[in-house]
Scaffold this motif. Sequence first.
Motif, PDB file in Angstrom:
ATOM      1  N   SER A   1       0.953  -1.208  -0.055  1.00 15.71           N
ATOM      2  CA  SER A   1      -0.037   0.092  -0.277  1.00 15.71           C
ATOM      3  C   SER A   1       0.888   1.486  -0.080  1.00 15.71           C
ATOM      4  CB  SER A   1      -0.927  -0.106   1.167  1.00 15.71           C
ATOM      5  OG  SER A   1      -1.739   1.266   1.302  1.00 15.71           O
TER       6      SER A   1
ATOM      7  N   THR B   1      -9.746   6.484   8.520  1.00 12.19           N
ATOM      8  CA  THR B   1     -10.664   5.296   8.551  1.00 12.19           C
ATOM      9  C   THR B   1     -10.532   4.592   9.860  1.00 12.19           C
ATOM     10  OG1 THR B   1      -9.078   3.877   7.444  1.00 12.19           O
ATOM     11  CG2 THR B   1     -10.796   5.101   6.042  1.00 12.19           C
TER      12      THR B   1
ATOM     13  N   VAL C   1      -7.860   2.377   1.223  1.00 11.95           N
ATOM     14  CA  VAL C   1      -7.805   1.275   0.244  1.00 11.95           C
ATOM     15  C   VAL C   1      -9.112   0.746   0.080  1.00 11.95           C
ATOM     16  CG1 VAL C   1      -7.218  -0.663   1.866  1.00 11.95           C
ATOM     17  CG2 VAL C   1      -6.425  -0.770  -0.622  1.00 11.95           C
ATOM     18  N   GLU C   2      -9.945   0.811   1.097  1.00  9.92           N
ATOM     19  CA  GLU C   2     -11.377   0.437   1.047  1.00  9.92           C
ATOM     20  C   GLU C   2     -12.135   1.332   0.615  1.00  9.92           C
ATOM     21  OE1 GLU C   2     -10.841   1.620   5.588  1.00  9.92           O
ATOM     22  OE2 GLU C   2      -9.517   0.979   3.641  1.00  9.92           O
TER      23      GLU C   2
ATOM     24  N   GLN D   1     -13.474   4.394  -2.468  1.00 11.49           N
ATOM     25  CA  GLN D   1     -13.451   4.624  -3.599  1.00 11.49           C
ATOM     26  C   GLN D   1     -13.476   6.205  -3.770  1.00 11.49           C
ATOM     27  OE1 GLN D   1     -12.789   2.477  -6.702  1.00 11.49           O
ATOM     28  NE2 GLN D   1     -12.538   4.408  -7.702  1.00 11.49           N
TER      29      GLN D   1
END
Length: 290
Positions: free
Chosen positions: A11, A35, A145-146, A148
């Motif tokens: 990542s 997050t 990353v989760e 969009q």
Amino acid sequence: MNAQFPSAPGSQFDLHFALQSCDKNNNHEDFIPITKFKIEHLPKKFQKDNDFSHLINHLSKLTVKLTVTTLSPQSTKAPNSNTGNGLIFYQDLQGSGSIKNCKDTTLESGSEQQLGQIIVLTAHHLVSDQNAAEKTECAMFFDGVEVQPKILRSSNLLESCDKRDISILAFKIYEGDTVREIENSLREYEYLSRKLHLKYLHIKESDRLCITVSHPHGCYKYLTLGHWRKHEEGYYTYTAKTCPSSSGGTLFLLGVRSHNMVHRGVSPSGENCSSKETVFVNPELTLREV
């Protein structure tokens, strides 16, 4: 690596994985992935007040990553990219300005129809002129990353002021769902800011909470916490940590009603500091110093 926030291998935008060392903040241990934020991260005095969690959620949605790509003086070299941040502080809708009937629309030719534009406040030293604005990409919801992200390309420079280190950009927007989400966050952030300022109107100087949200080193979105104080010159300094590419990051200063400030850089005394307070008069978006 900070064991508190384990990272998925590969990542490149994870601050704790890709950049374990930094001249300014080694290990980045005070940077909380947006997050993974929990109310327990706040000072104990504020941990039972869920209004802070809701405010941070909406402030995060209004914080965008900006990437400015410019050509080097030598045409044989690759373009240079600088990253920073911006605050969506206004949304200008086409027509009546109502968001209820905003839908994702496509013209018969296949091209998208513009629903309006988001107005973004950022640092002048990041985007200083129209040429840079046209080469600026805006990534909304670049949180992890989760999630969009929504990418907007090429902006129009509405206003800039080197003295206050402020620039205002306009990005066209086409998706009805995004329009509604931003409109809701603008409304809720304004409401929660006022509510919290009134609730903690007489807080002690030691409880002057500072919250920053940005994309340090161009990575995903992170939050840092600290305390603030005001300077006679019209800007604020704070102990909340920042890193390279934090310019234009958003700020919430408990007890300060003005939202029209972003992270500027380092003050002459070596402290992190904001841009100067500014009043914006819509719809012309004229700058006026407080």
